[in-house]
Motif scaffolding. Structure first.
Motif, PDB file in Angstrom:
ATOM      1  N   GLY A   1     105.018  42.507 -39.536  1.00  0.00           N
ATOM      2  CA  GLY A   1     104.341  41.389 -40.161  1.00  0.00           C
ATOM      3  C   GLY A   1     102.844  41.331 -39.937  1.00  0.00           C
ATOM      4  N   ARG A   2     102.346  42.161 -39.027  1.00  0.00           N
ATOM      5  CA  ARG A   2     100.915  42.087 -38.694  1.00  0.00           C
ATOM      6  C   ARG A   2     100.035  42.857 -39.665  1.00  0.00           C
ATOM      7  N   TYR A   3     100.555  43.918 -40.266  1.00  0.00           N
ATOM      8  CA  TYR A   3      99.716  44.820 -41.057  1.00  0.00           C
ATOM      9  C   TYR A   3     100.125  44.817 -42.527  1.00  0.00           C
ATOM     10  N   ARG A   4      99.140  45.077 -43.363  1.00  0.00           N
ATOM     11  CA  ARG A   4      99.371  45.147 -44.808  1.00  0.00           C
ATOM     12  C   ARG A   4      98.928  46.529 -45.293  1.00  0.00           C
ATOM     13  N   LEU A   5      99.837  47.208 -45.969  1.00  0.00           N
ATOM     14  CA  LEU A   5      99.514  48.478 -46.600  1.00  0.00           C
ATOM     15  C   LEU A   5      98.905  48.190 -47.966  1.00  0.00           C
ATOM     16  N   VAL A   6      97.658  48.585 -48.162  1.00  0.00           N
ATOM     17  CA  VAL A   6      97.009  48.448 -49.463  1.00  0.00           C
ATOM     18  C   VAL A   6      97.051  49.822 -50.116  1.00  0.00           C
ATOM     19  N   ALA A   7      97.768  49.923 -51.223  1.00  0.00           N
ATOM     20  CA  ALA A   7      98.045  51.235 -51.817  1.00  0.00           C
ATOM     21  C   ALA A   7      98.194  51.116 -53.324  1.00  0.00           C
ATOM     22  N   ALA A   8      97.226  51.621 -54.066  1.00  0.00           N
ATOM     23  CA  ALA A   8      97.289  51.584 -55.526  1.00  0.00           C
ATOM     24  C   ALA A   8      98.321  52.581 -56.037  1.00  0.00           C
ATOM     25  N   ARG A   9      99.134  52.149 -56.979  1.00  0.00           N
ATOM     26  CA  ARG A   9     100.149  53.052 -57.553  1.00  0.00           C
ATOM     27  C   ARG A   9      99.508  54.243 -58.257  1.00  0.00           C
TER      28      ARG A   9
ATOM     29  N   ARG B   1     102.054  58.296 -51.737  1.00  0.00           N
ATOM     30  CA  ARG B   1     102.847  58.847 -50.632  1.00  0.00           C
ATOM     31  C   ARG B   1     103.297  57.740 -49.681  1.00  0.00           C
ATOM     32  N   ALA B   2     102.351  56.876 -49.316  1.00  0.00           N
ATOM     33  CA  ALA B   2     102.652  55.818 -48.357  1.00  0.00           C
ATOM     34  C   ALA B   2     103.654  54.826 -48.931  1.00  0.00           C
ATOM     35  N   ILE B   3     103.550  54.539 -50.230  1.00  0.00           N
ATOM     36  CA  ILE B   3     104.508  53.634 -50.874  1.00  0.00           C
ATOM     37  C   ILE B   3     105.907  54.235 -50.818  1.00  0.00           C
ATOM     38  N   ILE B   4     106.022  55.531 -51.096  1.00  0.00           N
ATOM     39  CA  ILE B   4     107.317  56.201 -51.073  1.00  0.00           C
ATOM     40  C   ILE B   4     107.913  56.198 -49.670  1.00  0.00           C
ATOM     41  N   VAL B   5     107.130  56.595 -48.676  1.00  0.00           N
ATOM     42  CA  VAL B   5     107.651  56.686 -47.310  1.00  0.00           C
ATOM     43  C   VAL B   5     108.050  55.306 -46.794  1.00  0.00           C
TER      44      VAL B   5
ATOM     45  N   ARG C   1     109.174  52.876 -48.504  1.00  0.00           N
ATOM     46  CA  ARG C   1     110.441  52.517 -49.152  1.00  0.00           C
ATOM     47  C   ARG C   1     111.609  53.350 -48.615  1.00  0.00           C
ATOM     48  N   LEU C   2     111.422  54.659 -48.453  1.00  0.00           N
ATOM     49  CA  LEU C   2     112.503  55.505 -47.944  1.00  0.00           C
ATOM     50  C   LEU C   2     112.957  55.056 -46.561  1.00  0.00           C
ATOM     51  N   LEU C   3     112.015  54.643 -45.733  1.00  0.00           N
ATOM     52  CA  LEU C   3     112.332  54.256 -44.359  1.00  0.00           C
ATOM     53  C   LEU C   3     112.743  52.796 -44.231  1.00  0.00           C
ATOM     54  N   GLY C   4     112.585  52.032 -45.308  1.00  0.00           N
ATOM     55  CA  GLY C   4     112.991  50.626 -45.267  1.00  0.00           C
ATOM     56  C   GLY C   4     112.067  49.756 -44.443  1.00  0.00           C
ATOM     57  N   LEU C   5     110.762  49.999 -44.558  1.00  0.00           N
ATOM     58  CA  LEU C   5     109.786  49.240 -43.774  1.00  0.00           C
ATOM     59  C   LEU C   5     109.230  48.026 -44.523  1.00  0.00           C
ATOM     60  N   GLU C   6     109.874  47.639 -45.605  1.00  0.00           N
ATOM     61  CA  GLU C   6     109.345  46.529 -46.407  1.00  0.00           C
ATOM     62  C   GLU C   6     109.231  45.225 -45.621  1.00  0.00           C
ATOM     63  N   ASP C   7     110.194  44.954 -44.738  1.00  0.00           N
ATOM     64  CA  ASP C   7     110.123  43.722 -43.948  1.00  0.00           C
ATOM     65  C   ASP C   7     109.058  43.794 -42.872  1.00  0.00           C
ATOM     66  N   ALA C   8     108.750  44.988 -42.419  1.00  0.00           N
ATOM     67  CA  ALA C   8     107.809  45.156 -41.313  1.00  0.00           C
ATOM     68  C   ALA C   8     106.363  45.257 -41.773  1.00  0.00           C
ATOM     69  N   ILE C   9     106.140  45.849 -42.961  1.00  0.00           N
ATOM     70  CA  ILE C   9     104.788  46.099 -43.452  1.00  0.00           C
ATOM     71  C   ILE C   9     104.704  45.603 -44.893  1.00  0.00           C
TER      72      ILE C   9
ATOM     73  N   LEU D   1     102.974  44.897 -48.667  1.00  0.00           N
ATOM     74  CA  LEU D   1     102.336  45.816 -49.598  1.00  0.00           C
ATOM     75  C   LEU D   1     101.385  45.080 -50.523  1.00  0.00           C
ATOM     76  N   GLY D   2     100.137  45.511 -50.533  1.00  0.00           N
ATOM     77  CA  GLY D   2      99.142  45.006 -51.475  1.00  0.00           C
ATOM     78  C   GLY D   2      98.854  46.066 -52.516  1.00  0.00           C
ATOM     79  N   LEU D   3      98.819  45.673 -53.789  1.00  0.00           N
ATOM     80  CA  LEU D   3      98.691  46.633 -54.882  1.00  0.00           C
ATOM     81  C   LEU D   3      97.441  46.348 -55.720  1.00  0.00           C
ATOM     82  N   PRO D   4      96.363  47.089 -55.483  1.00  0.00           N
ATOM     83  CA  PRO D   4      95.205  46.969 -56.372  1.00  0.00           C
ATOM     84  C   PRO D   4      95.553  47.468 -57.773  1.00  0.00           C
TER      85      PRO D   4
END
Length: 355
Positions: free
Chosen positions: A50-58, A65-69, A71-79, A81-84
């Motif tokens: 909950g502390r960090y936000r991944l900012v990653a444009a599609r 790469r970071a968006i895929i990893v 999702r594969l690892l199931g880190l959506e609750d932990a990190i 996602l901000g989408l420019p």
């Protein structure tokens, strides 16, 4: 836009770093903010859900790469996602897809603001992906290669049940070697072609790129994945270039000896990954094309975005199961895409309607 100053630099080019055309040959600036988020907090930023936000444009392959990893690892609750949006100006990526053009968590209009909170004198590229510390609003790191490796290693305690091991210890030496060649000759190779400043530089880059693609074609003719019997970090890193090849790199970057769809093993491999949950469902072809054709005015001054290519081929049978392998090893595929993180319907053949 990505204009060039007198030194030959595009100072705010935002895909994996600033670059120059030194000697008329593309040179990527790979100096990143290398602070890491680790389980022991050695750099001052401990793993904390909950502390960090991944900012990653599609649109960006390095961010994809970071968006895929994640999702594969199931880190959506932990990190989060901000989408420019898919385009940016000379200053920064902007959050123009969000209401009022403002990231709803960070409260900023431009990613540049988060970089300046980390360093008011920051002078290099405002790049994605970036991990941002939400409490301070400051970028922690934009070291895209290390970010995904740390998702696999440092965030392991917060992986979903059944998450794959994308960087298995027994294969790391081979994964690192494959990643190194793929980065130099393919991921970066398409840019070396597209931004070559002379015919000689382009010809050299073109030869290196297709020599590497021929090597990959041969390698993948006899095995389903790049390293071992399961999906790894190496597959993620190659996929984000392959999925953009026919839509952008073949024409826009003059990588036109042949299309990806004319290389049987690579095309089958790319379709296999695209149809695997966590890969294709992160791809927004419309944003990808908008980014390259609109932002790169030095290559495409009219900013016309092509209608093609036909994307239906991405869903055709690939037959790669015959090579064996288990995509997730002893684990399982990720579940449905999190609500609010879906690709826009019509921008991807996997997402035809809003259902």
């Amino acid at each position: 836009m990505t204009t060039t100053n007198d030194s030959g630099e595009r100072p705010e080019h935002a895909e994996g770093g600033r670059y120059t055309t030194k000697g008329k040959e593309f040179v990527r600036d790979t100096r990143y903010i290398t602070t890491r988020i680790t389980a022991d907090g050695a750099d001052g930023y401990p793993v904390e859900p909950g502390r960090y936000r991944l900012v990653a444009a599609r649109a960006c392959p390095w961010a994809n790469r970071a968006i895929i990893v994640r999702r594969l690892l199931g880190l959506e609750d932990a990190i989060s996602l901000g989408l420019p949006g898919p385009t940016h100006d000379a200053r920064s990526w902007t959050f123009d897809l969000d209401p009022d053009g403002k990231d709803p968590v960070l409260g900023i209009h431009r990613l540049q603001e988060a970089y300046f909170r980390r360093d008011p004198d920051y002078s290099r590229g405002i790049t994605v992906p970036a991990m941002v510390d939400v409490p301070t609003g400051a970028v922690v790191t934009n070291d895209f290669a290390q970010i995904t490796l740390d998702f696999s290693g440092q965030w392991r305690e917060h992986h979903r049940p059944g998450a794959p091991d994308l960087y298995p210890q027994r294969h790391r030496e081979e994964i690192d070697a494959v990643n190194d060649r793929v980065f130099r000759e393919v991921n970066n190779g398409v840019y070396r072609c597209g931004f070559a400043g002379s015919q000689e530089a382009y010809d050299k880059a073109y030869g290196r790129l297709f020599a590497a693609l021929d090597w990959l074609e041969e390698r993948l003719s006899g095995q389903r994945y790049l390293v071992g019997e399961t999906l790894t970090e190496a597959d993620v890193r190659l996929f984000t270039t392959l999925v953009r090849f026919d839509a952008v790199y073949h024409g826009h970057f003059k990588c036109n000896r042949n299309k990806l769809s004319e290389m049987p093993a690579l095309w089958g491999y790319a379709r296999d990954l695209f149809q695997t949950p966590g890969f294709g469902d992160t791809i927004d072809f419309a944003q990808i094309k908008q980014h390259y054709y609109i932002v790169h005015t030095d290559i495409n001054p009219t900013q016309i975005v092509p209608q093609g290519p036909d994307l239906s081929g991405w869903l055709t049978p690939h037959g790669r199961e015959s090579l064996g392998g288990r995509p997730f090893g002893d684990g399982t595929a990720p579940g449905p895409v999190r609500p609010g993180e879906e690709v826009t319907p019509g921008h991807n053949p996997l997402v035809v309607t809003g259902n």
